[in-house]
Design an enzyme around this catalytic site. Structure first.
Site, PDB file in Angstrom:
ATOM      1  N   GLU A 151       0.821  -1.160  -0.016  1.00 25.76           N
ATOM      2  CA  GLU A 151      -0.117   0.017  -0.007  1.00 25.76           C
ATOM      3  C   GLU A 151       0.813   1.185  -0.069  1.00 25.76           C
ATOM      4  O   GLU A 151       0.291   2.240  -0.700  1.00 25.76           O
ATOM      5  CB  GLU A 151      -0.866   0.100   1.261  1.00 25.76           C
ATOM      6  CG  GLU A 151      -2.050  -0.948   0.983  1.00 25.76           C
ATOM      7  CD  GLU A 151      -1.835  -2.388   1.847  1.00 25.76           C
ATOM      8  OE1 GLU A 151      -0.617  -2.521   2.101  1.00 25.76           O
ATOM      9  OE2 GLU A 151      -2.707  -3.207   1.782  1.00 25.76           O
TER      10      GLU A 151
ATOM     11  N   MET B  53      24.116   9.846   2.962  1.00 25.98           N
ATOM     12  CA  MET B  53      24.220  10.968   3.745  1.00 25.98           C
ATOM     13  C   MET B  53      24.109  11.137   5.351  1.00 25.98           C
ATOM     14  O   MET B  53      24.732  11.801   5.869  1.00 25.98           O
ATOM     15  CB  MET B  53      22.656  11.658   3.537  1.00 25.98           C
ATOM     16  CG  MET B  53      22.546  13.101   3.827  1.00 25.98           C
ATOM     17  SD  MET B  53      23.443  14.302   3.043  1.00 25.98           S
ATOM     18  CE  MET B  53      22.926  14.693   1.436  1.00 25.98           C
TER      19      MET B  53
ATOM     20  N   PHE C 174     -11.668  -7.625  13.395  1.00 24.43           N
ATOM     21  CA  PHE C 174     -10.762  -8.176  12.311  1.00 24.43           C
ATOM     22  C   PHE C 174     -10.493  -7.034  11.179  1.00 24.43           C
ATOM     23  O   PHE C 174     -11.114  -6.371  10.657  1.00 24.43           O
ATOM     24  CB  PHE C 174     -11.086  -9.394  11.920  1.00 24.43           C
ATOM     25  CG  PHE C 174      -9.852  -9.913  10.733  1.00 24.43           C
ATOM     26  CD1 PHE C 174      -8.784 -10.222  11.099  1.00 24.43           C
ATOM     27  CD2 PHE C 174      -9.956  -9.857   9.409  1.00 24.43           C
ATOM     28  CE1 PHE C 174      -7.689 -10.367  10.445  1.00 24.43           C
ATOM     29  CE2 PHE C 174      -8.927 -10.385   8.430  1.00 24.43           C
ATOM     30  CZ  PHE C 174      -7.824 -10.709   8.987  1.00 24.43           C
ATOM     31  N   GLN C 175      -8.928  -6.547  11.289  1.00 21.10           N
ATOM     32  CA  GLN C 175      -8.553  -5.590  10.222  1.00 21.10           C
ATOM     33  C   GLN C 175      -9.288  -4.255  10.682  1.00 21.10           C
ATOM     34  O   GLN C 175      -9.564  -3.501   9.751  1.00 21.10           O
ATOM     35  CB  GLN C 175      -8.861  -6.112   9.049  1.00 21.10           C
ATOM     36  CG  GLN C 175      -7.689  -7.208   8.320  1.00 21.10           C
ATOM     37  CD  GLN C 175      -7.397  -7.492   7.230  1.00 21.10           C
ATOM     38  OE1 GLN C 175      -8.148  -7.214   6.303  1.00 21.10           O
ATOM     39  NE2 GLN C 175      -6.217  -7.819   6.722  1.00 21.10           N
TER      40      GLN C 175
ATOM     41  N   LYS D  28     -17.743  -1.051   5.286  1.00 25.30           N
ATOM     42  CA  LYS D  28     -18.135  -2.044   4.255  1.00 25.30           C
ATOM     43  C   LYS D  28     -19.477  -2.112   3.879  1.00 25.30           C
ATOM     44  O   LYS D  28     -20.047  -2.440   2.801  1.00 25.30           O
ATOM     45  CB  LYS D  28     -17.511  -3.505   4.561  1.00 25.30           C
ATOM     46  CG  LYS D  28     -17.628  -4.572   3.470  1.00 25.30           C
ATOM     47  CD  LYS D  28     -16.909  -5.815   3.787  1.00 25.30           C
ATOM     48  CE  LYS D  28     -17.263  -6.795   2.705  1.00 25.30           C
ATOM     49  NZ  LYS D  28     -16.476  -8.045   3.031  1.00 25.30           N
TER      50      LYS D  28
END
Lengths: 168, 575
Positions: free
Chosen positions: B50, B479, B112-113, B162
């Site tokens: 993602e 760096m 969940f999630q 959802k």
């Protein structure tokens, strides 16, 4: 660094998340919100917030701009920049035996407070005024035991015809 | 028209002219993905993480100016986007992120999630929405696109439970033409009086300087800026984010300013008497010590964001509004004042600048034994004739790309300037390549940065994206190592990249071509060979001088006239 007390008045969209956006803006910069009050206005889609913070001039200007930038914020004003009236409400539950009742009643009268609940062992007092008056009243309790203290936080409004609700 | 929540989402995106969605499916967005299945108009790009989706959408938006759209699932889907959102937010990139949320009945139950998407992303988005009804989806989308693309742009997140996307429940759909956004006002232009004041002030300068930033790129104001600068005949510098806002090969251009800016740009900043800042936000990497910033200058600041004004540096005159509008008005207003410009003083100022230029602050020791990273960028510039879209990761390679690749056009230099996100370069390049399929897209990176989003090589194969990855491989987090050399007496704590993969082989295992370049003598020919492979992704692994440093350098908290041009120390005076 020249920190002064500022009363910030805000009109915000009455939506979930608005309060946490504003609180987040303060916490992300390490600024403390001294007190905060939120309630609906006569337009039910808008809430009015009044908050007090201690800040130097440069920071408060930046803070006001950042607040104004939030999508949920309709209008912002630093009331301390102009003539204004401020009030706070105090509810104080005091433990009092018979011998203390006269003393409390006298203080209530002096401060023009009101006793709004009475039991065998307690008085509950309501007081409205500017913060200094509230603090002076609390101070005057002396040895009287405070069981519980509730303060509304500062409310403020500008003097004269000015209104935050004259939406830009 | 009766549509399900999912179909409404797709329709909204079509109404907004969205051509690509960058995303990754998961439980909470399966209904939306089902509605997208087989759609002919909107193309979905499946990234491998993602974070990659957000950077790709970001790169797309930076290259073509249209908002980048991301679709991810709830929980880990959206938490993986946080870095990408923060990156876009810091650099003011317009993006729309659609995240699935668990169904309303489960919200707040540690389902969940489940993750508090709006809570987590609040500080890294311009605004976010949690949709609470099917009926409000269209309005929320309309608002989100307006907020993301107007004023100072930024990412906007829309979190959708959802159950609202369930295909079985359909409602009437109409995309609103207008929405009420009373609390959101994007400033348009400034009063004539202030513009006139600015024009007068500009014309009164004896040692003028113009400093422009990312706001010019985002606001498509490069033409207006260039014409103003030409008209005035004043010197100009760009910030890291502003490169390409003014043609780098023009003689009035002094190069980039700031921590790794040129000697002439930083000295001119320090000595100027009138500074015009355009779409720049006085970042600490630009200002150095703010108490010593442009000590004798009156400052005029043009910006679309009122909160940028006097945030870091107190300015004398602010012009708030769209950069194009203001520059256009300023162009007009300045014309009658041109004859008042003190030509002799301006000439003296240019002579001084030319003296500073003789320092040749970007010169470096050439070598026939080991490839100098600067020469790799110079060679790339030569081969691509300055026409490539260049994305970068973060570190030394980013600075060398900014210093040695001369950008004449806007939107060609795409890097994470504000947040400094390693891993940005490759996915961003994917977005750029999709926006401009025929353009040469180059990702300049280092062996540390590239590994942070290396999985996107698979995405590049799936969509046949012929990106050229130029890996300046010095076996160090360059760096970090440079700072450890300067400030930690050479104690290279954890900055050495042990166990570096064979990038050529790694790349070929992903189905791409890998080329390794080790000798200076073969740099040009092999790089040319890579660039010639027009339809393939080529991973060019260039083994460079290990301990090369980026110069000039202003150390943190120092002033513009306290630059280091070489390891031997400060170089402030010019006889």
């Amino acid at each position: 660094m020249n920190e002064k007390r500022h009363i910030i008045s805000l009109l915000v969209e009455n939506e979930f998340g608005s309060l946490s956006r504003i609180a987040g803006l303060f916490s992300a910069r390490g600024y403390n919100i001294h007190c905060l009050n939120v309630a609906p206005t006569n337009d039910e889609s808008i809430s009015r917030m009044t908050l007090v913070t201690f800040c130097n001039d440069q920071k408060i200007k930046q803070l006001a701009k950042q607040l104004d930038k939030l999508v949920d914020v309709v209008n912002v004003k630093d009331l301390t920049e102009e003539t204004h009236i401020e009030r706070e409400m105090l509810l104080l539950k005091l433990k009092c035996n018979k011998s203390q009742r006269d003393e409390i009643k006298r203080l209530v009268d002096i401060f023009r407070a009101r006793i709004i609940d009475v039991t065998d062992t307690t008085y509950t007092v309501e007081l409205t005024g500017a913060t200094e008056k509230i603090l002076a009243f609390i101070e005057s309790m002396g040895k009287i035991k405070i069981i519980e203290m509730v303060r509304s936080g500062t409310l403020g409004i500008s003097r004269g015809i000015d209104s935050l609700e004259n939406i830009k | 028209m009766k549509l399900s929540g999912s179909e409404i989402i797709i329709e909204c995106l079509k109404k907004e002219g969205v051509e690509y969605i960058f995303g990754y499916p998961g439980g909470a967005v399966l209904h939306i993905y089902d509605a997208l299945f087989g759609d002919k108009k909107i193309k979905h790009v499946l990234t491998r993480h993602e974070q990659g989706a957000t950077h790709a959408a970001d790169g797309y938006a930076r290259a073509c100016g249209k908002p980048g759209v991301v679709l991810v699932t709830s929980g880990p889907g959206i938490t993986n986007c946080v870095t990408g959102l923060a990156t876009a937010h810091m650099d003011s990139v317009p993006m729309i992120i659609i995240s699935g949320q668990v169904s309303r009945e489960y919200v707040g139950s540690d389902a969940f999630q489940e993750a508090d998407a709006t809570g987590i992303t609040r500080p890294v988005t311009k605004h976010n929405f949690l949709v609470d009804s099917r009926e409000s989806i269209a309005e929320v989308f309309k608002k989100a696109f307006i907020i993301a693309t107007t004023g100072r742009p930024g990412p906007v997140l829309i979190d959708i439970p959802k159950d609202l996307t369930d295909p079985k429940t359909k409602i009437n759909f109409e995309y609103p033409k207008k929405v009420n956004l009373r609390s959101y006002k994007a400033p348009i232009s400034e009063s004539k009086v202030k513009i006139e004041e600015a024009a007068k002030l500009l014309a009164s300068a004896k040692k003028p300087m113009i400093y422009s930033g990312g706001g010019v790129i985002l606001g498509n104001a490069n033409k207006e800026l260039t014409s103003l600068v030409k008209k005035l005949g004043y010197p100009i510098t760009n910030t890291l984010m502003g490169l390409g806002g003014y043609p780098a090969t023009d003689k009035q251009f002094l190069g980039m300013l700031g921590m790794h800016g040129t000697y002439e740009a930083n000295m001119a900043m320090h000595d100027c008497d009138i500074l015009l800042a355009v779409g720049a936000r006085f970042d600490d990497r630009v200002t150095g010590d703010t108490t010593k910033f442009c000590p004798s200058a009156k400052i005029i600041h043009i910006d679309v964001d009122p909160s940028s004004i006097s945030k870091i540096i107190e300015v004398d005159l602010s012009l708030v509004g769209e950069t194009t509008n203001i520059l256009r008005s300023l162009n007009k207003a300045v014309t009658p004042h041109l004859k008042k410009i003190n030509k002799a003083a301006l000439k003296r100022w240019w002579l001084q600048i030319d003296k500073w230029r003789t320092k040749k602050c970007l010169s470096y020791k050439k070598s026939s034994k080991i490839i100098k990273p600067q020469s790799a960028i110079e060679t790339l510039y030569e081969i691509t004739k300055g026409n490539a879209y260049v994305t970068s990761d973060v570190g030394q390679h980013q600075m060398w790309a900014a210093q040695y690749y001369k950008f004449d056009k806007p939107n060609r230099w795409i890097n994470s300037g504000g947040l400094g996100t390693m891993g940005f370069g490759l996915p961003a390049a994917m977005g750029v390549q999709l926006a401009y399929p025929k353009a040469e897209v180059v990702c300049v990176t280092g062996e540390a940065s590239i590994l942070m989003c290396i999985q996107e090589l698979a995405t590049c194969l799936q969509y046949r994206l012929p990106i050229k990855i130029i890996n300046l491989n010095n076996r160090y987090m360059g760096m970090v190592r440079q700072w450890q050399e300067f400030f930690y007496e050479g104690r290279y704590a954890m900055s050495y990249m042990e166990a570096i993969p064979d990038f050529a082989q790694l790349s070929s295992s992903f189905g791409h071509i890998g080329i390794k370049i080790e000798k200076p003598s073969e740099l040009k020919s092999k790089l040319q060979e890579a660039m010639n492979l027009k339809d393939r992704l080529v991973f060019v692994d260039i083994i460079t001088d290990q301990e090369e440093n980026v110069y000039p350098m202003i150390k943190s908290g120092q002033a513009h006239n306290e630059m280091h041009l070489s390891p031997t120390g400060k170089d402030t005076e010019l006889a």
